[in-house]
Design an enzyme around this catalytic site. Structure first.
Site, PDB file in Angstrom:
ATOM      1  CE  LYS A  50      -6.575  13.530  -1.327  1.00 18.17           C
ATOM      2  NZ  LYS A  50      -5.538  12.569  -1.414  1.00 18.17           N
ATOM      3  CG  ASP A  67      -0.138   5.574   1.523  1.00 13.59           C
ATOM      4  OD1 ASP A  67      -0.133   4.338   1.668  1.00 13.59           O
ATOM      5  OD2 ASP A  67      -1.162   6.276   1.624  1.00 13.59           O
ATOM      6  CG  LEU A 115     -14.368  12.334  -7.541  1.00 13.12           C
ATOM      7  CD1 LEU A 115     -13.153  13.078  -8.058  1.00 13.12           C
ATOM      8  CD2 LEU A 115     -15.025  11.546  -8.666  1.00 13.12           C
TER       9      LEU A 115
END
Ligand SMILES: *[C@@H]1O[C@H](CO)[C@@H](O)[C@H](O)[C@H]1NC(C)=O
Ligand SMILES: *[C@@H]1O[C@H](CO)[C@@H](O)[C@H](O)[C@H]1NC(C)=O
Ligand SMILES: *[C@@H]1O[C@H](CO)[C@@H](O)[C@H](O)[C@H]1NC(C)=O
Ligand SMILES: *[C@@H]1O[C@H](CO)[C@@H](O)[C@H](O)[C@H]1NC(C)=O
Ligand SMILES: *[C@@H]1O[C@H](CO)[C@@H](O)[C@H](O)[C@H]1NC(C)=O
Ligand SMILES: *[C@@H]1O[C@H](CO)[C@@H](O)[C@H](O)[C@H]1NC(C)=O
Ligand SMILES: *[C@@H]1O[C@H](CO)[C@@H](O)[C@H](O)[C@H]1NC(C)=O
Ligand SMILES: *[C@@H]1O[C@H](CO)[C@@H](O)[C@H](O)[C@H]1NC(C)=O
Length: 812
Positions: free
Chosen positions: A523, A618, A501
């Protein structure tokens, strides 16, 4: 004859008055005090171009007066040098600063006693003059030969070093030019810290406490910069140089910057700080500071606790109070804390044990001054401390350590790296020894049942999944519990990691499907330094965080070096795809507004509502995911904790991150939730405009978009900020609110940025939003081939790869 007398005395009086006024000619306005002049009361002298002013001043609410030099154009008054820092005078009007018969400059108090003197060598007094220069240097020179300088304030700095001045030592006289801080904001007398050239002869600067304990080193001069002071000498307009010849060993600074003041200050808190003031901002900001606040030796004094998370930095432990509440109110903590009840001391060992106990504290490092006692068990160690009149604390790790003196350098930590037991009267302890044991027991039982519950639930979940699979029903897996996956299962679910992805700084993301047919995103983390157990603990903590605007962590995998995280799959991908990709379907205003408010709520939850607050560090469109209804979910939070040390390296090496980083990242200041507020503000401009802030291609007169946008906003031209695809579909009230909030969020000074909670209230219209000042964005971060360029105004541009940790509550 008789008539003539009064006329005579009248002219005599006139002559006398003339004579006196010639002798005691008060000066005001000029840059010089010459032999016949004196300075008193509110008179001052000002350097030629008007940069510096010298005169009497009274700091803060103090009733004392001092002779000092300050910036004439800067408000509030910023003093760079003080003459009589240890001998204040009480009345400025009747005191005077003048050149004495000996040819030195002296401050005489109302009794004409010398409060301060330059103690310069005898020179012909009637040709000596004192001049304030535009560098901020006060010199005593020969009025007949102005290149003959007898004395100068740059040879005797107080707490400040400015360009043109020097620090180091004079090899001929043996004198040092060192900086010592003001005791506090109202008392310029020297505090316990010093910034000095290494007396041992190395060409480096040291920060020391009490003249004995070194707590920071600049690193040795390598011909170009001090080795442990990165970022130095990157700007050709502002150069630091070091000279070591037969006369002196000094560091100097020179600047060709105009309309900019730079000062290096030894701060009351023992930190070395560099400040910058520009004519555009009319405010000081810290450009650089070293070391970290709690790394300053004894910053909180004896028994004081340093805690970066607390509002005031220093606090006293339970059962202790500040020695001087007045000094503590001025952030002068050096006197430290003292027991509320004196340590009871008796030779009767049993009574001692009754009235005294220990306060357990987690700290980052053990205080200095411990003594080892060998061959003792933990309990014997404790008893040994209780039995000694002088023992103030003990610690037991692999062996017994006891302290027989004041404890300094106690820095609070939330992890159990080091534990110290501070002795205090038992009456202050929350519980007695027996109860403590019970608590420990309860914790152990709690832990065990917790672990059992986790295993139990895991088993249930898998069984449940298995059942679901058989029933072929699509339902989400159990909420609220983080599941441990086997790597082989994840491989199977992601079809051998075939459907990628995306790729972020922390690793790649793959699409997969649970046996329940629920879509997941997996992930694969790289750069993991955390141990298995730490990793699992962090993941379980993160898994507990549940909020409609935060991506949900379903589970993890931790096998050998493999670390994977399993999340809900978000069919609409990340926000940047919809904002900047012109081929995609653009987002309408209603959706954008919903996204803005949602992200704000997600961040608010992380900052203010979860147990250990989390700084995201972030925030950017790539980390905002959209579900099937375009409801935003903040992703990638908590990564700082998961990957720990490497985080800042990953962050700064990631493309497209730097534009969102708050100035604190390079200013050597601790990162607080306000850093996220800054990034959020930067992102708001992009959501409104549908373009990257760094994209210079459009009509902003080549200006950095956020600055341009803030100006437009202040001119009342909100519409020009809006994405041109949205000109029909908009809500002016919401648009203007969002722009104002964005502008507040990107204020340089973090204190001026609202908290995320306030941002939510502002966005929802509960709180009225005023126009924010146009942010100067003096420190502007951009990136170029992997290095960060930061600019201060239009003047300075240099690169630095200095990285820094993203702190969160647990790491401090
Ligand atoms: C200086 O002080 C006197 C009183 O001591 C006052 O009248 C005068 O206005 C002051 N001047 C300035 C420039 O502040
Ligand atoms: C000037 O000299 C006299 C005597 O030599 C001494 O008492 C006085 O302190 C000196 N004044 C200063 C300002 O050094
Ligand atoms: C200064 O004093 C010296 C002697 O001490 C004298 O010769 C000289 O004329 C004086 N100069 C002035 C300008 O008063
Ligand atoms: C002026 O003073 C400087 C420095 O002390 C000295 O080198 C120079 O010779 C002096 N000039 C005169 C004309 O005395
Ligand atoms: C501070 O320094 C003095 C001598 O310079 C020394 O006697 C004293 O013990 C030091 N204080 C502490 C707490 O280390
Ligand atoms: C630094 O000082 C040295 C002499 O100590 C000099 O040779 C050198 O040119 C100076 N460097 C700069 C950049 O000013
Ligand atoms: C503690 O002891 C000091 C002297 O050792 C004494 O001055 C002080 O009054 C005592 N305080 C209390 C609360 O007993
Ligand atoms: C108290 O303890 C010390 C050392 O542990 C021991 O020498 C002493 O005899 C004890 N005193 C009493 C009264 O028990």
């Amino acid at each position: 004859m008789f008539l003539a007398m009064p006329r005579f005395s009248c002219s005599l009086l006139f002559l006398l008055v003339l004579f006196v006024s010639l002798i005691v000619q008060h000066c005001s306005g000029g840059d010089t005090i010459s032999w016949s002049q004196s300075l008193n009361g509110n008179q001052t002298i000002v350097s030629k171009e008007g940069h510096f002013e010298l005169g009497f001043f009274s700091p803060g609410n103090s009733k004392n007066f001092y002779i000092g030099i300050w910036y004439r154009k800067v408000s509030p008054q910023t003093v760079i040098w003080v003459a009589n820092r240890e001998v204040p005078i009480s009345n400025a009007a009747s005191s005077e600063l003048k050149i004495t018969e000996n040819g030195s400059l002296a401050l005489l108090d109302h009794k004409k006693a010398i409060a301060w003197s330059s103690k310069s060598v005898l020179h012909q007094a009637n040709s000596t003059e004192a001049v304030i220069l535009d560098t901020g240097n006060l010199i005593l020179r020969d009025s007949l030969n102005s290149s003959r300088i007898i004395w100068q304030s740059f040879d005797h700095p107080t707490d400040t070093w400015v360009p043109g001045g020097w620090l180091g030592m004079n090899k001929i006289t043996g004198e040092y030019q060192s900086l010592t801080p003001w005791k506090n904001s109202e008392d310029p007398a020297p505090g316990p810290f010093i910034d000095t050239i290494d007396p041992s002869g190395l060409n480096q600067f040291l920060l020391m406490w009490n003249g004995t304990e070194v707590y920071w080193r600049s690193g040795v001069w390598n011909g170009y910069r001090f080795s442990e002071t990165p970022g130095m000498n990157r700007n050709p307009n502002y150069i630091t140089n070091f000279t070591d010849d037969h006369k002196k060993r000094v560091v100097t600074q020179a600047t060709s910057l105009k309309d900019v003041y730079i000062r290096n200050v030894m701060d009351t808190s023992g930190q070395n700080k560099q400040w910058l003031w520009t004519i555009e901002t009319h405010a000081w900001m810290v450009v650089w500071s070293q070391p970290a606040p709690c790394d300053v030796y004894s910053v909180c004094g004896p028994f004081g606790i340093c805690d970066l998370n607390s509002k005031t930095l220093c606090s006293c432990p339970l059962g202790f109070k500040p020695v001087s509440a007045m000094e503590w109110d001025l952030n002068d903590w050096n006197s430290g804390c003292t027991r509320k009840t004196n340590q009871s001391c008796s030779n009767d060992n049993s009574t001692v044990a009754e009235t005294e106990g220990f306060l357990e504290m987690y700290i980052t490092r053990l205080p200095p001054g411990s003594q080892p006692l060998t061959g003792l068990t933990a309990e014997e160690c404790k008893q040994a401390c209780l039995k000694s009149c002088y023992c103030t604390a003990y610690s037991y790790d692999s062996g017994c350590l006891i302290w027989n003196a004041d404890l300094r350098n106690i820095e609070q930590s939330s992890s159990q790296v080091n534990i110290i037991y501070i002795r205090l009267a038992a009456s202050y302890l929350p519980s007695k020894g027996n109860e403590r044991k019970n608590i420990e027991l309860i914790i152990i039982i709690g832990l065990c049942s917790g672990i059992a519950a986790v295993f139990g639930i895991t088993a249930v979940v898998f069984r449940w999944m298995f059942l679901r699979r058989r029933q072929h029903k699509t339902k989400e897996p159990v909420g609220g519990t983080c599941v441990r996956f086997k790597h082989s299962d994840l491989r199977h679910m992601t079809k051998n990691f075939s459907n990628k992805l995306g790729q972020g700084g922390f690793g790649s993301v793959f699409r997969g499907t649970l046996p329940s047919l629920t879509d997941i995103a997996v992930k694969q983390l790289n750069s993991i330094t955390r141990q298995d157990q730490d990793f699992q603990n962090e993941v379980i903590t993160l898994g507990r965080i549940q909020h409609i605007n935060l991506i949900r962590l379903l589970g993890f995998c931790c096998e050998g070096t493999k670390r994977l995280l399993v999340y809900d799959y978000m069919p609409n991908g990340s926000l940047d795809r919809h904002l900047f990709n012109r081929n995609g379907i653009g987002l309408d205003w209603k959706t954008r507004y919903q996204i803005i408010v949602g992200v704000a709520k997600g961040l608010e939850y992380l900052h203010e509502k979860c147990r250990d607050y989390i700084i995201h560090c972030d925030v950017k469109p790539e980390n905002i995911l959209l579900d099937s209804d375009f409801c935003p979910k903040v992703s990638d939070f908590g990564m700082a904790k998961l990957i720990h040390r490497d985080f800042s390296r990953v962050l700064t090496s990631m493309r497209g991150t730097v534009g969102y980083l708050a100035p604190e990242w390079i200013l050597g200041q601790p990162i607080t939730p306000k850093a996220d507020v800054y990034s959020f503000g930067m992102m708001l401009f992009e959501v409104v405009s549908g373009r990257r802030n760094t994209d210079q291609s459009q009509s902003t007169n080549n200006n950095y978009f956020p600055v341009w946008a803030a100006r437009k906003l202040n001119e009342g031209d909100v519409l020009s900020l809006l994405d041109e695809n949205l000109t029909q579909d908009r809500n002016m009230e919401e648009l203007s609110r969002v722009c104002k909030v964005a502008c507040w969020c990107i204020q340089e000074n973090e204190a001026e940025r609202p908290s995320m909670g306030v941002v939510v209230l502002m966005l929802e219209g509960v709180v009225e939003v005023n126009l924010a000042p146009v942010p100067s964005l003096l420190l502007q971060l951009t990136e170029d081939q992997g290095s960060i360029i930061y600019q201060m105004g239009s003047h300075i541009a240099y690169t630095s790869m200095e990285t820094k940790q993203c702190f969160s509550a647990d790491d401090m």
